[in-house]
Design an enzyme around this catalytic site. Structure first.
Site, short mmCIF file in Angstrom:
data_model
loop_
_atom_site.label_atom_id
_atom_site.label_comp_id
_atom_site.label_asym_id
_atom_site.label_seq_id
_atom_site.Cartn_x
_atom_site.Cartn_y
_atom_site.Cartn_z
N ARG A 26 0.88 -1.18 0.00
CA ARG A 26 0.00 0.00 0.00
C ARG A 26 0.91 1.22 0.00
O ARG A 26 1.63 1.47 0.96
CB ARG A 26 -0.88 0.01 1.24
CG ARG A 26 -1.70 1.31 1.36
CD ARG A 26 -3.07 1.15 0.75
NE ARG A 26 -3.80 2.40 0.68
CZ ARG A 26 -4.40 3.02 1.70
NH1 ARG A 26 -4.32 2.51 2.92
NH2 ARG A 26 -5.08 4.13 1.49
N GLY A 27 0.88 1.98 -1.12
CA GLY A 27 1.80 3.10 -1.30
C GLY A 27 1.73 4.12 -0.19
O GLY A 27 2.76 4.62 0.27
N GLU A 28 0.52 4.44 0.22
CA GLU A 28 0.37 5.48 1.23
C GLU A 28 0.99 5.08 2.56
O GLU A 28 1.38 5.93 3.35
CB GLU A 28 -1.12 5.79 1.43
CG GLU A 28 -1.77 6.44 0.22
CD GLU A 28 -3.23 6.77 0.47
OE1 GLU A 28 -3.61 6.79 1.67
OE2 GLU A 28 -3.97 6.98 -0.50
N ASP A 29 1.09 3.76 2.82
CA ASP A 29 1.61 3.29 4.11
C ASP A 29 3.13 3.16 4.11
O ASP A 29 3.79 3.55 5.09
CB ASP A 29 1.01 1.92 4.45
CG ASP A 29 -0.48 2.01 4.76
OD1 ASP A 29 -0.98 3.14 4.90
OD2 ASP A 29 -1.12 0.94 4.88
N THR A 30 3.72 2.57 3.05
CA THR A 30 5.13 2.15 3.15
C THR A 30 6.01 2.54 1.97
O THR A 30 7.19 2.22 1.97
CB THR A 30 5.20 0.60 3.30
OG1 THR A 30 4.67 0.00 2.10
CG2 THR A 30 4.43 0.12 4.51
N GLY A 59 -1.90 3.84 -9.25
CA GLY A 59 -3.31 3.60 -9.55
C GLY A 59 -3.89 2.55 -8.65
O GLY A 59 -3.19 1.65 -8.19
N GLU A 93 -4.34 -7.48 -6.67
CA GLU A 93 -2.99 -8.04 -6.84
C GLU A 93 -2.84 -9.34 -6.04
O GLU A 93 -2.31 -10.34 -6.53
CB GLU A 93 -1.92 -7.05 -6.36
CG GLU A 93 -1.68 -5.87 -7.28
CD GLU A 93 -0.68 -4.89 -6.70
OE1 GLU A 93 -0.53 -3.80 -7.25
OE2 GLU A 93 -0.05 -5.23 -5.66
#
Length: 881
Positions: A26-30, A59, A93
């Site tokens: 999750r991009g926002e997390d890590t 995306g 994914e």
């Protein structure tokens, strides 16, 4: 951005890997912290890693390119963070990742980043909140939501890493562990051992015992043996069994070959460091820097290192140095053909690889020849022949089996017949490596043994080789250490048949197929060809003619005219006529069994001869003329039954060994034997007409061995030299069945008699035997008379009394007389015992007593018991110090 598509369980998964690792997160997390650090750690380790923000942009909706990236990756690292389930893209994914794990061998490795596996498995906490929102938003696509839940559950059950447990909260430690395990999965430490690992298991267990894996010391263990014997196979199999018990491991194969290349040792050092540290960016530059790097980076790591095919000490020093380079518990395994090298590098243990037994050999051969563990019908006898030729050498069994695969019986027979003369080139190539590393003198020693001396006594051959200027004291040790030669329990030289054939093929190659230019000739057909056509040349150094069947061979001495450098000659049962001056002046060894001549001709050049071996010959005397052979050290005339006249020993002043065994018509030895001050061994066994020995024998200050067994007419011996270590008297049971008595001048019992006492009786415990029985009693008695006493004959009694059995037996009859004079005398006599009458019945402190009753009060006597196993009487040795 590509068109979004939904994951499909029916989508085919490619087995072609475009990436090593796919990162799901999750991009926002890590993205800017943990995942970023992990990504670059993977890249630094040389792991090709995909993450969507580098390749496809950002995306939430999974794209076709993203699905292709998943399918094209071998491993997926899924970073589960608190907000992971909030992303529909992450969940899609994950579904695709789980699908690939079931269809194409894809591996899923979960990372639990500040979340518990149970929270993901049960969808609790932030995961429960996320699914509440998903069910509200996708109430018409509940199957999709359920697939997300199932994927999370399956992923949570996979083995992975929990930051709080593995790294104790430290992200750097966790990342290091992840990179290490990913590398192991991408490049598994397991090595390919063998397609058919026959006989490997027991050898691996023996090696593991030598490695002593439970101890904390740093241990170096060597595996040695001849080429093709299976050293590398065993090392790899051991590596596969134990590598996971170490913090790092490396198996460097073909060290010798690689180190011979430009910067080869540097390449090996770089590979060693990469295997253990997983860091490709270590640029060494030179060997010295590599040594320092290995010591600095590995001294705190418990490592397993295999160095395969090491042949020089500098290779080992560049890669494994010494035990201080590594942490306690480390193990270094080295394979080599050179046993001596293991001692130089400080190996604590060494393992010699022996040949396969016949059963294992046949099975391994059959797997390659028939693709079955046994021969097919009609090929059993041929298979056994092939296996016998290979001699338990795995390399030869595999090569021969593959070569004969799908060939007819006629082709098999032809191939096996050809192999008897010309070794297979693949086998030859492997074996020859050891030969090519030898110096020229040692090469000559090897070729002489391979062609002429297999099965002969080591010390005997050393005399010949030394006379040829070949330094055998050093050369033989080198050959043994390089696994090209062995010495058996009876001190005879042995060589594997394929090693022998390799040496002989080298001789053939050097002659360019011209037999007359072969340095050594051993095959009887080739020898007869050369001698019959007189095509020999000065290249010929050695020649043996020993026909497989008994037949008379007549040759002319002129056939040897051009062989000016001939130093080794064996011509058994050959009738040689002509002028003997044609034979080489360089002869060091002449072996002429069944020589028909009555004496050696005067023009025979023997001035450089060291060994004269003429067993079973027709000679009456060795030579007639007055000639001195200063270099002659060994004469063997055994079983020359026509020999009546002894040598005049002043003609052979440096003789060390004289063997006249079985010369039944020899009556006496020339008194000049006392001048042989270098004679160490004299064998007169079976000289049944020999009546006496010259008194000058007492002058032989270096005589160690005297064999007189079967000299039945020899009743007195002169004073024996103190140097004598061994003397045999009467080996046959026929002789032992009767009393044998010898009288010798002497005043001291040899120290090998363990039970000794002054007086007329002796008591001793009889040893218990697990099998067999005591068959012979040997007694030694010293009679020391006063100076004023007169020579006289005395009657003697020797009585044995077994106190535990109540058994009493007179060994020496009352009427048996022998002389006692005013000099000290030593008497030896032995008797054969019927039944096990010396066996003791168990009883505390009870002994066997022997009494020797003598009428002369000032006599000394000592008695000794000799035990012999089984019913056959063996030669009595170790006589008379």
């Amino acid at each position: 951005m590509a068109d979004p598509i939904l994951p499909s369980s029916s989508r085919p998964c490619s087995k072609h890997w475009d990436h090593d690792v796919f990162l799901s997160f999750r991009g926002e997390d890590t993205r800017k912290n943990f995942t970023d650090h992990l990504y670059f750690a993977l890249i630094r380790a040389g792991i090709c890693t995909f993450r969507d923000d580098h390749e496809l942009g950002r995306g939430e909706i999974i794209s076709k390119e993203l699905i292709n990236a998943i399918h094209g990756s071998r491993i997926s690292l899924v970073v589960f963070s608190k907000g992971y389930a909030s992303s529909r893209g992450c969940l899609d994914e994950l579904v695709e990742i789980v699908h690939c794990t079931k269809t194409n061998g894809h591996t899923l490795l979960p990372i639990f980043y500040h979340v518990k596996p149970s929270a993901i498995r049960k969808q609790e906490g932030t995961f429960a909140e996320a699914f509440t929102r998903h069910e509200e938003q996708f109430y018409e696509e509940m199957e999709r939501v359920q697939s997300w839940r199932a994927a999370l559950t399956e992923a949570a059950d996979c083995s992975g890493w929990d930051l709080e447990i593995v790294g104790n909260g430290y992200e750097a430690k966790l990342i290091e562990k992840i990179v290490e395990e990913v590398l192991c999965k991408l490049n598994p430490a397991h090595l390919n051992v063998a397609k058919h690992p026959i006989g490997i298991d027991s050898r691996v267990e023996e090696m593991k015992a030598l490695l002593n894996l439970g101890t904390s010391d740093v241990c170096i263990v060597g595996i040695y043996g001849m080429g093709g014997i299976g050293k590398t196979t065993i090392a790899k199999a051991v590596y596969n069994e134990i590598w996971d018990g170490f913090e790092g491991s490396s198996c460097l194969l073909n060290v010798k070959e690689t180190s011979e290349q430009p910067n080869g040792l540097v390449q090996l050092q770089e590979q060693l460091l990469f295997d253990i540290l997983k860091n490709k960016n270590l640029m060494i530059g030179n060997v010295d820097r590599g040594i320092n790097l290995i010591k600095a980076r590995l001294h705190r790591k418990k490592v397993l290192i295999v160095l395969d095919d090491v042949d020089h000490l500098e290779q080992f020093h560049a890669l494994a140095g010494n035990s201080e380079w590594f942490a306690p518990g480390s193990r270094v395994i080295t394979t080599t053909r050179d046993e001596h090298l293991l001692a130089l590098l400080g190996a604590s243990e060494k393992y010699k690889v022996e040949e396969l037994c016949h059963m294992d050999s046949l099975q391994l051969f059959s797997w390659h020849a028939f693709k079955l563990p046994y021969p097919v019908e009609g090929y059993h006898e041929l298979s056994n022949s092939a296996v016998s030729y290979a001699g338990g050498l795995p390399l030869a069994l595999e090569v021969l089996g593959s070569y004969l695969f799908r060939k007819s019986i006629i082709e098999w027979k032809s191939a096996l017949e050809k192999l008897q003369k010309i070794p297979h080139h693949q086998i030859q190539k492997i074996l020859r490596t050891s030969f090519d590393s030898l110096d020229n003198k040692t090469m000559d020693i090897f070729l002489d043994i391979a062609c002429f001396f297999i099965g002969m006594d080591k010390e005997y051959i050393k005399k010949i080789l030394h006379a040829c200027g070949l330094f055998p004291d050093v050369g033989l040790i080198i050959l043994i250490q390089r696994s090209l030669l062995t010495v058996d329990y009876s001190n005879r030289l042995r060589m594997h048949d394929l090693i022998r054939d390799m040496g002989r093929e080298i001789v053939r190659e050097r002659s360019l197929n011209d037999l007359g230019k072969c340095s050594r000739l051993w095959f009887h057909e080739d020898v007869l060809n050369v001698l019959g056509k007189h095509t020999g040349s000065e290249t010929v150094e050695g020649l043996i003619l020993n026909l497989p069947i008994q037949e008379d061979i007549h040759l002319k001495t002129e056939a040897f005219t051009k062989m000016k450098n001939l130093r080794l000659l064996e011509i058994n049962a050959v009738y040689l006529t002509g002028c003997f001056q044609h034979l080489s002046k360089e002869l060091r060894w002449l072996c002429w069994h069944k020589c028909p001549l009555r004496f050696l001709p005067p023009k025979f050049h023997l001035e450089n001869l060291v060994v004269l071996d003429m067993q079973y010959s027709n000679v009456k005397q060795v030579w007639k003329e007055n000639r001195v052979l200063n270099k002659l050290k060994v004469i063997n005339l055994s079983y020359s039954k026509n020999l009546t006249k002894s040598l005049y020993f002043l003609q052979v002043p440096h003789l060390e060994i004289l063997i006249l065994e079985g010369c039944t018509n020899l009556v006496e030895l020339h008194e000049s034997i006392g001048h042989l001050d270098r004679l160490v061994s004299l064998n007169l066994e079976g000289c049944k007409n020999l009546r006496s020995l010259p008194r000058s024998i007492s002058n032989l200050k270096f005589l160690e061995t005297l064999k007189l067994s079967g000299c039945f007419k020899l009743n007195e011996l002169p004073w024996m030299p103190k140097s004598l270590d061994a003397m045999s008297l009467c080996p046959s049971t026929k002789c032992a069945a009767q009393l044998r008595l010898l009288s010798l001048p002497g005043s001291e019992v040899p120290n090998w008699f363990s039970h000794q006492r002054t007086g007329s009786s002796i008591s001793f415990h009889v040893p218990s035997l697990s099998e067999g029985e005591i068959r012979v009693l040997l007694i030694c008695a010293v009679y020391a008379s006063k100076k004023e006493s007169h020579p006289q004959w005395t009657k003697n009694h020797v009585i044995i009394y077994n106190k535990t059995r109540g058994y009493r037996h007179v060994l020496l009859p009352e009427e048996f007389d022998f002389p006692v004079n005013n000099s000290d005398n030593l008497f030896l006599f032995q008797t054969h015992l019927i039944g096990n009458n010396l066996e003791m019945v168990p009883a505390p402190e009870r002994k066997l007593e022997m009494a020797h009753k003598l009428p002369i009060s000032d006599l000394q006597e000592r008695i000794e018991l000799v035990k012999l196993m089984n019913s056959e009487l063996e030669s009595l040795r170790k006589y008379l110090a």
